[in-house]
Design a protein around this motif. Sequence first.
Motif, PDB file in Angstrom:
ATOM      1  N   LEU A 215       0.833  -1.197   0.000  1.00 56.14           N
ATOM      2  CA  LEU A 215       0.000   0.000   0.000  1.00 56.14           C
ATOM      3  C   LEU A 215       0.874   1.257   0.000  1.00 56.14           C
ATOM      4  N   ILE A 216       1.950   1.241   0.792  1.00 53.84           N
ATOM      5  CA  ILE A 216       2.859   2.387   0.833  1.00 53.84           C
ATOM      6  C   ILE A 216       3.545   2.562  -0.515  1.00 53.84           C
ATOM      7  N   THR A 217       3.931   1.473  -1.152  1.00 54.29           N
ATOM      8  CA  THR A 217       4.564   1.553  -2.473  1.00 54.29           C
ATOM      9  C   THR A 217       3.627   2.196  -3.484  1.00 54.29           C
ATOM     10  N   LEU A 218       2.350   1.836  -3.419  1.00 53.72           N
ATOM     11  CA  LEU A 218       1.362   2.422  -4.324  1.00 53.72           C
ATOM     12  C   LEU A 218       1.191   3.921  -4.043  1.00 53.72           C
ATOM     13  N   MET A 219       1.181   4.299  -2.774  1.00 55.54           N
ATOM     14  CA  MET A 219       1.101   5.716  -2.427  1.00 55.54           C
ATOM     15  C   MET A 219       2.307   6.477  -2.965  1.00 55.54           C
ATOM     16  N   ARG A 220       3.490   5.861  -2.880  1.00 54.41           N
ATOM     17  CA  ARG A 220       4.705   6.512  -3.367  1.00 54.41           C
ATOM     18  C   ARG A 220       4.633   6.739  -4.870  1.00 54.41           C
ATOM     19  N   GLU A 221       4.104   5.776  -5.598  1.00 56.41           N
ATOM     20  CA  GLU A 221       3.980   5.926  -7.054  1.00 56.41           C
ATOM     21  C   GLU A 221       3.029   7.074  -7.399  1.00 56.41           C
ATOM     22  N   VAL A 222       1.905   7.160  -6.680  1.00 59.21           N
ATOM     23  CA  VAL A 222       0.956   8.241  -6.937  1.00 59.21           C
ATOM     24  C   VAL A 222       1.577   9.588  -6.584  1.00 59.21           C
ATOM     25  N   GLN A 223       2.283   9.644  -5.468  1.00 60.45           N
ATOM     26  CA  GLN A 223       2.896  10.903  -5.045  1.00 60.45           C
ATOM     27  C   GLN A 223       3.946  11.373  -6.046  1.00 60.45           C
ATOM     28  N   ASN A 224       4.793  10.469  -6.521  1.00 57.76           N
ATOM     29  CA  ASN A 224       5.855  10.852  -7.449  1.00 57.76           C
ATOM     30  C   ASN A 224       5.325  11.202  -8.837  1.00 57.76           C
ATOM     31  N   SER A 225       4.067  10.884  -9.105  1.00 61.43           N
ATOM     32  CA  SER A 225       3.488  11.255 -10.399  1.00 61.43           C
ATOM     33  C   SER A 225       2.985  12.689 -10.411  1.00 61.43           C
ATOM     34  N   ARG A 273      22.148  10.303   5.683  1.00 63.52           N
ATOM     35  CA  ARG A 273      21.567  11.557   5.223  1.00 63.52           C
ATOM     36  C   ARG A 273      22.147  11.938   3.861  1.00 63.52           C
ATOM     37  N   GLY A 274      22.764  10.977   3.200  1.00 65.29           N
ATOM     38  CA  GLY A 274      23.403  11.242   1.925  1.00 65.29           C
ATOM     39  C   GLY A 274      22.416  11.490   0.806  1.00 65.29           C
ATOM     40  N   GLY A 275      22.942  11.993  -0.291  1.00 61.35           N
ATOM     41  CA  GLY A 275      22.101  12.309  -1.433  1.00 61.35           C
ATOM     42  C   GLY A 275      21.490  11.108  -2.105  1.00 61.35           C
ATOM     43  N   SER A 276      22.007   9.911  -1.804  1.00 59.28           N
ATOM     44  CA  SER A 276      21.435   8.704  -2.410  1.00 59.28           C
ATOM     45  C   SER A 276      20.025   8.421  -1.896  1.00 59.28           C
ATOM     46  N   VAL A 277      19.672   8.940  -0.723  1.00 58.30           N
ATOM     47  CA  VAL A 277      18.336   8.683  -0.164  1.00 58.30           C
ATOM     48  C   VAL A 277      17.252   9.407  -0.967  1.00 58.30           C
ATOM     49  N   PRO A 278      17.386  10.715  -1.232  1.00 60.24           N
ATOM     50  CA  PRO A 278      16.387  11.347  -2.104  1.00 60.24           C
ATOM     51  C   PRO A 278      16.331  10.736  -3.495  1.00 60.24           C
ATOM     52  N   VAL A 279      17.470  10.262  -3.994  1.00 61.01           N
ATOM     53  CA  VAL A 279      17.468   9.601  -5.308  1.00 61.01           C
ATOM     54  C   VAL A 279      16.580   8.371  -5.279  1.00 61.01           C
ATOM     55  N   ARG A 280      16.640   7.630  -4.182  1.00 60.23           N
ATOM     56  CA  ARG A 280      15.815   6.425  -4.067  1.00 60.23           C
ATOM     57  C   ARG A 280      14.347   6.771  -3.869  1.00 60.23           C
ATOM     58  N   LEU A 281      14.057   7.759  -3.030  1.00 63.69           N
ATOM     59  CA  LEU A 281      12.669   8.094  -2.727  1.00 63.69           C
ATOM     60  C   LEU A 281      11.974   8.793  -3.888  1.00 63.69           C
ATOM     61  N   LEU A 282      12.718   9.608  -4.631  1.00 65.83           N
ATOM     62  CA  LEU A 282      12.138  10.399  -5.725  1.00 65.83           C
ATOM     63  C   LEU A 282      12.579   9.863  -7.072  1.00 65.83           C
ATOM     64  N   ASP A 283      12.625   8.562  -7.186  1.00 59.07           N
ATOM     65  CA  ASP A 283      13.189   7.901  -8.360  1.00 59.07           C
ATOM     66  C   ASP A 283      12.544   8.365  -9.657  1.00 59.07           C
ATOM     67  N   ASP A 284      11.223   8.430  -9.716  1.00 59.80           N
ATOM     68  CA  ASP A 284      10.529   8.789 -10.955  1.00 59.80           C
ATOM     69  C   ASP A 284       9.792  10.121 -10.841  1.00 59.80           C
ATOM     70  N   PHE A 285      10.238  10.990  -9.941  1.00 59.18           N
ATOM     71  CA  PHE A 285       9.625  12.307  -9.795  1.00 59.18           C
ATOM     72  C   PHE A 285      10.386  13.307 -10.662  1.00 59.18           C
ATOM     73  N   ALA A 286       9.659  14.186 -11.351  1.00 63.54           N
ATOM     74  CA  ALA A 286      10.306  15.145 -12.251  1.00 63.54           C
ATOM     75  C   ALA A 286       9.619  16.505 -12.207  1.00 63.54           C
ATOM     76  N   GLY A 287       9.059  16.878 -11.049  1.00 65.14           N
ATOM     77  CA  GLY A 287       8.359  18.150 -10.941  1.00 65.14           C
ATOM     78  C   GLY A 287       9.160  19.184 -10.188  1.00 65.14           C
ATOM     79  N   ILE A 288       8.498  19.896  -9.280  1.00 65.46           N
ATOM     80  CA  ILE A 288       9.126  20.923  -8.449  1.00 65.46           C
ATOM     81  C   ILE A 288       9.266  20.381  -7.034  1.00 65.46           C
ATOM     82  N   LEU A 289      10.466  20.476  -6.482  1.00 63.56           N
ATOM     83  CA  LEU A 289      10.752  19.987  -5.136  1.00 63.56           C
ATOM     84  C   LEU A 289      11.086  21.171  -4.250  1.00 63.56           C
TER      85      LEU A 289
END
Length: 506
Positions: A215-225, A273-289
Amino acid sequence: MAGLQQQVAAQQTALQQRNLYIQLLEEKLRLQRIQQFAARSEKSADQAHLFDEVELEAEIEALRDQLPDDAEEQDAPRPSRQRRQRGFSDTLVRERIELTLSEEEKVGATKTFFAKVKEELQFIPAQLKVLEYWQEKAVFPLEGNDHLLAAERPVHPLGKCTASTSLLAYVITSKYADGLPLYRLEGMFKRLGHAVSRTQMANWIIRLNDVFTPLITLMREVQNSSAYLQADETRLQVLKEDGKTAQSDKWMWVTRGGPPDQPSVLFAYDPSRGGSVPVRLLDDFAGILQADGYAGYGQVCRANGITRIGCWDHARRKFVEASKAAKVNAKGKNATPAKAEVGLSHINKLYAIERQIKDLSEAERYRIRQELSLPRLEAFKAWLEANVTRVMKGSLTRQAMEYTLNQWDFLIGYCARGDLHISNVLAENAIRPFAVGRRAWLFADTSRGAHASATCYSLIETAKANGLEPAAYIHHVLERIATADTLEALETLLPWNVNLAPVEKK
């Protein structure tokens, strides 16, 4: 004589440097004392007011009148003034208690009637109840042998478990929504008649993490879209983390956003707290952060082509700290005109505009920001560049000014669109329940517990963002997730697809 003069000059230079160092230490000491003992409010009674909000409101009204009639978006409806609630909510269960007259008292009366004279709010204490499942079985003779048919048993999300879904929902909500540590719940259950150990409750929560993960994975996909996200992170102590000491900092990350009608607040634990964590969480996000000035978000922004904007709350907070730590004389006033106060006044102009336009449409907000906010931003930047070198290096005011200038390109990003926010306050508000709860339970024992906590906080905060009561939503999910074996069934459990019935009224 020449040697003595050189020696005196060197000593004077050393004394000046030492005096500057002492001033910096005194400033930091004042700030530490204020943070420890004084109120934490960021409002300042001595703040210089360099503008009139009434005049600003008139400017905004004039700009609204200039909006073309064929604008794509209509005026946003003005919210009605909140009135104080009288009586109790209509969603509460009501019980009628009739205060009757005796037969002797009613002798000779032409009629009788009831009039409601008062309402009282009653509390029904919690109680534990044992559910006994008796399964009916039928025996059929079949080819000389007996064939047994049993009634279907309800599917439990944890399989074999002595806790009902309602108890699991209560434990999760109590800890992650109400901030009650498990040892307090243990004592509460004991008073109710049955001891439930904190170890047992922690084990239930950790096991449920695997149940909730799809369920969390599905929420993440919707959020990153979506086209706009806010992110923040805060410290978390985990005692047993491979390769890390118990005292070292680990991190809880949060992202808030999603489509306008599908908001979500997602937590994620990571020891780094490295930059690899946002890369993993925002893998398919391409908007405004939108985030603070932490450089760790730069990697994902470059990799995904993300447009990054800053948070004025962080810049303002640095000026507030500098203002509070400024040296004061015996009369309680600043010994010298504080540049931190002037900087705060510039920032407050920007916030005053946002307060005035918060209920307008996106098109109007964008237009007013272009007309009013951008000129004030340019004036503030010019003031910063002209005065930053006049402030003592290393002081809190100098740090605030340098931070604002370094983050300038990100800080002005909110003016690019009408739907963006001046600060990252929504993400900070989303992470606040975690910070409050952390004061009660202090730490997580293992990384598995930290991941489970992130999952529970995600469900609760996302439910709140969608206007659902957290306990009811968690119970709703627990009742159905064990049988949600398809994507369509899982999507029905997303908070924006759940329609919880109101409490029945009597």
